[in-house]
Design an enzyme around this catalytic site. Structure first.
Site, PDB file in Angstrom:
ATOM      1  N   GLY A  38       0.955  -1.116  -0.125  1.00 46.42           N
ATOM      2  CA  GLY A  38       0.032   0.052  -0.035  1.00 46.42           C
ATOM      3  C   GLY A  38       0.782   1.552   0.090  1.00 46.42           C
ATOM      4  N   LYS A  39       2.368   1.335  -0.325  1.00 46.49           N
ATOM      5  CA  LYS A  39       2.837   2.333  -0.256  1.00 46.49           C
ATOM      6  C   LYS A  39       2.480   3.439  -1.341  1.00 46.49           C
ATOM      7  CE  LYS A  39       6.613   0.049  -2.767  1.00 46.49           C
ATOM      8  NZ  LYS A  39       5.790  -1.242  -3.141  1.00 46.49           N
ATOM      9  N   GLU A  42       5.449   3.117 -12.524  1.00 44.41           N
ATOM     10  CA  GLU A  42       4.829   1.822 -12.813  1.00 44.41           C
ATOM     11  C   GLU A  42       3.561   1.765 -13.276  1.00 44.41           C
ATOM     12  OE1 GLU A  42       4.765  -1.716  -9.719  1.00 44.41           O
ATOM     13  OE2 GLU A  42       4.435   0.122  -8.713  1.00 44.41           O
ATOM     14  N   ARG A  50      -7.847   4.681  -9.676  1.00 41.99           N
ATOM     15  CA  ARG A  50      -7.575   4.560  -8.269  1.00 41.99           C
ATOM     16  C   ARG A  50      -8.078   5.810  -7.500  1.00 41.99           C
ATOM     17  NH1 ARG A  50      -2.240   1.848  -5.975  1.00 41.99           N
ATOM     18  NH2 ARG A  50      -2.521  -0.465  -6.830  1.00 41.99           N
ATOM     19  N   GLN A  53      10.893   0.096  -2.407  1.00 38.16           N
ATOM     20  CA  GLN A  53      10.744  -1.460  -2.291  1.00 38.16           C
ATOM     21  C   GLN A  53      11.643  -1.588  -1.148  1.00 38.16           C
ATOM     22  OE1 GLN A  53       8.593  -3.059  -3.418  1.00 38.16           O
ATOM     23  NE2 GLN A  53       8.293  -3.204  -5.778  1.00 38.16           N
ATOM     24  N   ARG A  76      15.653  -1.719   0.096  1.00 32.13           N
ATOM     25  CA  ARG A  76      16.283  -2.431  -0.908  1.00 32.13           C
ATOM     26  C   ARG A  76      17.249  -1.606  -1.474  1.00 32.13           C
ATOM     27  NH1 ARG A  76      12.810  -5.097  -5.977  1.00 32.13           N
ATOM     28  NH2 ARG A  76      14.803  -5.993  -6.787  1.00 32.13           N
ATOM     29  N   GLU A  77      18.364  -2.410  -1.666  1.00 36.17           N
ATOM     30  CA  GLU A  77      19.454  -1.555  -2.318  1.00 36.17           C
ATOM     31  C   GLU A  77      19.873  -0.225  -1.403  1.00 36.17           C
ATOM     32  OE1 GLU A  77      18.899  -3.112  -6.873  1.00 36.17           O
ATOM     33  OE2 GLU A  77      17.912  -1.381  -6.022  1.00 36.17           O
ATOM     34  N   GLY A 124      21.887   1.302   0.482  1.00 34.27           N
ATOM     35  CA  GLY A 124      23.115   2.527   0.337  1.00 34.27           C
ATOM     36  C   GLY A 124      22.885   3.515   1.240  1.00 34.27           C
ATOM     37  N   LYS A 179      12.743   6.847  10.837  1.00 31.41           N
ATOM     38  CA  LYS A 179      13.518   7.922  10.884  1.00 31.41           C
ATOM     39  C   LYS A 179      12.750   9.216  10.777  1.00 31.41           C
ATOM     40  CE  LYS A 179      17.648  10.020   8.772  1.00 31.41           C
ATOM     41  NZ  LYS A 179      18.662  10.054   7.482  1.00 31.41           N
TER      42      LYS A 179
END
Length: 455
Positions: A217-218, A243, A252, A365, A386-387, A389, A423
């Protein structure tokens, strides 16, 4: 040897008479000072001695002290720019060449115009040097050009430094404005009262990451916030969906606006005048919202930045989602890891938020790491990005969407969603409970049940 006239032609645009008249006006009548300070700054003056005198006037103005020839000369001594033989005669000359302080706004306009021409010339020279030395790819040079021109349009120099007195003036003005507003939080409302209180709303120059597993649901949360801002903040909202297509987004939004099952809209099974009336009203309301949609699937941060600069009264940018973006230089080189590319994009998004001076919400993600943990430990953590960094380093706020019903069908409250603020540079972290309504692809607040001490 070049002649004197030829040497003069090589000088950057400036007007000695206009600069002197601005300074003379402030020395003759200090009531002119606020109007001048509002339009000009020290580096708008071409001549060094004029910059020094302006800075002395600015220092006195910042301290609310009297401004006249005597106090200005004394301030120049404190600043270490007073010259025994030259300063007094030059200050006297400034007052003599100024016929009247009544025309100060016209003098200011001339000085500002010449300063703008010089900045454009400086930017052109820097860009020409980049082109000549091939100091980057074509896309990188183009991005540098856009950044420099945008900085000029905003009236501030790229890489410029500000005296602490200027910063404190801005802080004081901001505090007074917030007092007058009398609101609970300074930023744009998300439409979710618990979340607003937790993160102090959406604040200018913030990069806000909304992360979750696919289907959590982001995107829906980001779009819910975007519609709220577009309808009620009085500012424009730019949405970049890498996307979903604009048509999918539109469906939506209508579903959420009229609280009608999204499947009905997708299949066209709208029956009766009452349902058609709700849909028509939703379409009409959304058409009035100050929202712009872009579904280009191959966008870089530079592309988004350039498009946002053309939107009037921009208040919020939404990007869905980070891992689908391309770097400014196009597809990643073989030598570049995907983690490095995502880190570069994350950093560029933060810089964009600062340059545009608006909040930027970016969906992201999560890795599968939380799914491999025990059921009681599935709530996502910063390390699950994800990733990741530099994502968690660059972001001002990181929020995770977590629904237990995503993993377990037999739960006490299948519509309970948790927005985990992992955060928060503006305050404490914590969890906000939201109500997830999947048929309308939207989130809403639970009744507010927290005490102020809980925050």
């Amino acid at each position: 040897m070049p002649t004197e006239d030829e040497l003069n032609e090589l000088q950057m645009p400036h007007s000695v008479m206009a600069e002197q008249s601005v300074l003379g006006s402030m020395l003759i009548d200090e009531r002119c000072v606020p109007a001048v300070m509002e339009r000009l700054r020290q580096d708008d003056f071409y001549m060094r001695q004029n910059r020094e005198i302006f800075q002395a006037v600015f220092s006195l103005f910042s301290q609310s002290k009297t401004i006249d020839p005597v106090t200005v000369l004394n301030q120049m001594k404190l600043d270490g720019v007073y010259h025994e033989t030259a300063s007094v005669p030059y200050v006297r000359q400034l007052m003599e060449v100024t016929l009247t302080a009544a025309n100060v706004e016209a003098y200011v306009e001339i000085v500002a115009e010449k300063a703008l021409l010089r900045r454009v010339g400086d930017a052109a020279g820097e860009l020409m040097e980049l082109v000549r030395t091939e100091g980057g790819t074509g896309a990188q040079v183009l991005e540098a050009a856009e950044q420099r021109i945008y900085a000029i349009r905003q009236g501030r120099a790229s890489q410029g430094m500000s005296p602490i007195s200027v910063v404190m003036n801005d802080v004081w003005r901001t505090l007074k404005e917030r007092q007058e507003q009398g609101g609970e939080f300074p930023g744009i409302s998300t439409g979710l009262v618990d979340l607003d209180r937790r993160i102090s709303g959406l604040n200018n120059s913030d990069l806000i990451i909304v992360a979750g597993r696919p289907g959590m649901g982001k995107s829906s949360l980001a779009m819910n916030i975007g519609v709220e801002a577009a309808k009620h903040s009085g500012r424009s909202v730019a949405v970049f969906s890498l996307e979903m297509s604009r048509a999918q987004l539109g469906m939506r939004l209508v579903s959420t606006e009229c609280l009608m099952d999204n499947k009905k809209l997708l299949t066209g099974r709208i029956v009766g005048e009452e349902e058609w009336g709700r849909v028509a009203l939703a379409v009409a309301n959304l058409s009035q919202a100050k929202m712009y949609l872009d579904d280009n699937a191959a966008l870089s941060v530079a592309d988004i930045n350039a498009k946002c600069r053309r939107i009037d009264n921009l208040g919020l940018v939404i990007v869905d989602y980070l891992q689908l973006m391309t770097s400014a230089g196009g597809p990643a080189k073989n030598s570049e890891s995907r983690q490095q590319v995502v880190s570069d994009i994350s950093r560029a998004l933060k810089l964009m938020a600062k340059q545009l001076d608006v909040p930027v919400i970016c969906a992201s993600q999560l890795s599968r790491a939380n799914e491999s943990r025990a059921a009681s430990q599935r709530r996502p953590m910063l390390s699950d990005l994800r990733e990741s960094g530099a994502i968690e380093q660059d972001a001002d706020i990181v929020m995770f969407i977590h629904r237990e019903s995503y993993y377990e069908e037999d739960t006490d409250n299948p519509n309970l969603a948790e927005c985990i603020v992992a955060k928060n540079r503006h305050g404490e972290t914590g969890t906000v409970q939201l109500l997830w309504r999947p048929e309308f692809t939207c989130f809403s607040s639970f009744d507010y049940q927290h005490d102020d001490e809980d925050l």
